[in-house]
Design a protein around this motif. Sequence first.
Motif, PDB file in Angstrom:
ATOM      1  N   ILE A  92      13.924   2.206   5.145  1.00 49.54           N
ATOM      2  CA  ILE A  92      12.890   2.016   4.129  1.00 49.54           C
ATOM      3  C   ILE A  92      11.761   1.251   4.814  1.00 49.54           C
ATOM      4  O   ILE A  92      11.994   0.199   5.424  1.00 49.54           O
ATOM      5  CB  ILE A  92      13.427   1.215   2.931  1.00 49.54           C
ATOM      6  CG1 ILE A  92      14.623   1.942   2.308  1.00 49.54           C
ATOM      7  CG2 ILE A  92      12.332   0.976   1.898  1.00 49.54           C
ATOM      8  CD1 ILE A  92      15.489   1.055   1.448  1.00 49.54           C
ATOM      9  N   TYR A  93      10.543   1.787   4.735  1.00 51.68           N
ATOM     10  CA  TYR A  93       9.380   1.162   5.357  1.00 51.68           C
ATOM     11  C   TYR A  93       8.399   0.732   4.272  1.00 51.68           C
ATOM     12  O   TYR A  93       8.039   1.526   3.410  1.00 51.68           O
ATOM     13  CB  TYR A  93       8.692   2.137   6.313  1.00 51.68           C
ATOM     14  CG  TYR A  93       9.614   2.682   7.378  1.00 51.68           C
ATOM     15  CD1 TYR A  93       9.992   1.902   8.464  1.00 51.68           C
ATOM     16  CD2 TYR A  93      10.115   3.975   7.296  1.00 51.68           C
ATOM     17  CE1 TYR A  93      10.847   2.402   9.435  1.00 51.68           C
ATOM     18  CE2 TYR A  93      10.964   4.489   8.260  1.00 51.68           C
ATOM     19  CZ  TYR A  93      11.326   3.688   9.325  1.00 51.68           C
ATOM     20  OH  TYR A  93      12.180   4.169  10.286  1.00 51.68           O
ATOM     21  N   VAL A  94       7.953  -0.527   4.341  1.00 53.43           N
ATOM     22  CA  VAL A  94       7.014  -1.081   3.364  1.00 53.43           C
ATOM     23  C   VAL A  94       5.738  -1.461   4.110  1.00 53.43           C
ATOM     24  O   VAL A  94       5.771  -2.225   5.071  1.00 53.43           O
ATOM     25  CB  VAL A  94       7.610  -2.316   2.653  1.00 53.43           C
ATOM     26  CG1 VAL A  94       6.630  -2.866   1.627  1.00 53.43           C
ATOM     27  CG2 VAL A  94       8.945  -1.981   2.007  1.00 53.43           C
ATOM     28  N   TYR A  95       4.611  -0.904   3.664  1.00 47.97           N
ATOM     29  CA  TYR A  95       3.316  -1.153   4.293  1.00 47.97           C
ATOM     30  C   TYR A  95       2.441  -1.992   3.359  1.00 47.97           C
ATOM     31  O   TYR A  95       2.535  -1.878   2.141  1.00 47.97           O
ATOM     32  CB  TYR A  95       2.599   0.170   4.589  1.00 47.97           C
ATOM     33  CG  TYR A  95       3.305   1.011   5.622  1.00 47.97           C
ATOM     34  CD1 TYR A  95       2.984   0.904   6.965  1.00 47.97           C
ATOM     35  CD2 TYR A  95       4.293   1.926   5.253  1.00 47.97           C
ATOM     36  CE1 TYR A  95       3.631   1.669   7.913  1.00 47.97           C
ATOM     37  CE2 TYR A  95       4.949   2.700   6.197  1.00 47.97           C
ATOM     38  CZ  TYR A  95       4.608   2.566   7.526  1.00 47.97           C
ATOM     39  OH  TYR A  95       5.255   3.322   8.465  1.00 47.97           O
ATOM     40  N   GLY A  96       1.576  -2.811   3.968  1.00 44.72           N
ATOM     41  CA  GLY A  96       0.656  -3.624   3.189  1.00 44.72           C
ATOM     42  C   GLY A  96      -0.176  -4.504   4.100  1.00 44.72           C
ATOM     43  O   GLY A  96      -0.278  -4.257   5.307  1.00 44.72           O
ATOM     44  N   ASN A  97      -0.740  -5.570   3.546  1.00 41.38           N
ATOM     45  CA  ASN A  97      -1.595  -6.480   4.306  1.00 41.38           C
ATOM     46  C   ASN A  97      -0.742  -7.512   5.055  1.00 41.38           C
ATOM     47  O   ASN A  97      -0.775  -8.701   4.781  1.00 41.38           O
ATOM     48  CB  ASN A  97      -2.617  -7.158   3.389  1.00 41.38           C
ATOM     49  CG  ASN A  97      -1.967  -7.898   2.238  1.00 41.38           C
ATOM     50  OD1 ASN A  97      -0.929  -7.506   1.724  1.00 41.38           O
ATOM     51  ND2 ASN A  97      -2.593  -8.981   1.811  1.00 41.38           N
ATOM     52  N   LEU A  98       0.007  -7.030   6.040  1.00 43.74           N
ATOM     53  CA  LEU A  98       0.946  -7.856   6.800  1.00 43.74           C
ATOM     54  C   LEU A  98       0.278  -8.496   8.005  1.00 43.74           C
ATOM     55  O   LEU A  98      -0.573  -7.895   8.648  1.00 43.74           O
ATOM     56  CB  LEU A  98       2.132  -7.015   7.254  1.00 43.74           C
ATOM     57  CG  LEU A  98       3.018  -6.485   6.136  1.00 43.74           C
ATOM     58  CD1 LEU A  98       3.941  -5.401   6.656  1.00 43.74           C
ATOM     59  CD2 LEU A  98       3.812  -7.617   5.526  1.00 43.74           C
ATOM     60  N   THR A 132       0.816  -1.212   0.000  1.00 42.19           N
ATOM     61  CA  THR A 132       0.000   0.000   0.000  1.00 42.19           C
ATOM     62  C   THR A 132       0.847   1.259   0.000  1.00 42.19           C
ATOM     63  O   THR A 132       0.413   2.290  -0.491  1.00 42.19           O
ATOM     64  CB  THR A 132      -0.951   0.026   1.213  1.00 42.19           C
ATOM     65  OG1 THR A 132      -0.176  -0.103   2.410  1.00 42.19           O
ATOM     66  CG2 THR A 132      -1.957  -1.110   1.131  1.00 42.19           C
ATOM     67  N   ASP A 133       2.062   1.190   0.561  1.00 40.44           N
ATOM     68  CA  ASP A 133       2.913   2.380   0.613  1.00 40.44           C
ATOM     69  C   ASP A 133       4.355   1.979   0.873  1.00 40.44           C
ATOM     70  O   ASP A 133       4.625   0.988   1.548  1.00 40.44           O
ATOM     71  CB  ASP A 133       2.436   3.326   1.715  1.00 40.44           C
ATOM     72  CG  ASP A 133       2.812   4.774   1.450  1.00 40.44           C
ATOM     73  OD1 ASP A 133       3.468   5.052   0.425  1.00 40.44           O
ATOM     74  OD2 ASP A 133       2.449   5.627   2.267  1.00 40.44           O
ATOM     75  N   ILE A 134       5.269   2.780   0.342  1.00 42.68           N
ATOM     76  CA  ILE A 134       6.696   2.625   0.606  1.00 42.68           C
ATOM     77  C   ILE A 134       7.204   3.993   1.038  1.00 42.68           C
ATOM     78  O   ILE A 134       7.114   4.955   0.281  1.00 42.68           O
ATOM     79  CB  ILE A 134       7.464   2.143  -0.637  1.00 42.68           C
ATOM     80  CG1 ILE A 134       6.923   0.801  -1.119  1.00 42.68           C
ATOM     81  CG2 ILE A 134       8.962   2.050  -0.334  1.00 42.68           C
ATOM     82  CD1 ILE A 134       7.479   0.358  -2.453  1.00 42.68           C
TER      83      ILE A 134
END
Length: 193
Positions: free
Chosen positions: A121-127, A77-79
Amino acid sequence: MKSICTNNSTISIAQKSIRLLKLLTVFALIVSCEYKEELVDVKIVDPVRHYYPITQGQELNIIVKLENTSDYPFKITDILTSCGCVIVKKGALEVVPAQSTGYIELTYNSNKNIGLVNHFIYVYGNLNKMDKLEANFDVHVVPDALYTPDYEELYQKEISEKGGLKNMVEGNENNKGYYISSGDSEEENNNSN
């Protein structure tokens, strides 16, 4: 004798209305159902990295490898990065399919830094079980041994390497003229013409 037939159109209109009402009810139930996205287990391969030194002004290409070990796709969803000097390349990965590996490509521009630089670096999603994935890298940015240019000189060099198109269109910073704010008196505006 004439027989009078009753018109069945009112009955058929009522039947059609009932069918339409049933269809709208089913549609409303489907739309109102809360969609639950499947959560996934994803990890970053080598989340903490130490790169070899680079010279100030060089770009460093960073490739982050994501491993999706679950049965559902990982939807990014976002980086986010800790600095504007770390840029996600266009056309970045948006989904890592189930049971597969995906890559995120980034570029670090070292123009603004000298010395040890540390970025995240931050990676967002359905975690599943966490709100974000985190990668960390550091690199030593070494200045030129003979001369250390400041940021403006590096910027001018970058502009000239791109052909100077911006300056041809907009003019150089020192030749753009002046402007008069709307708060100045009209008498001063007439004198400037």
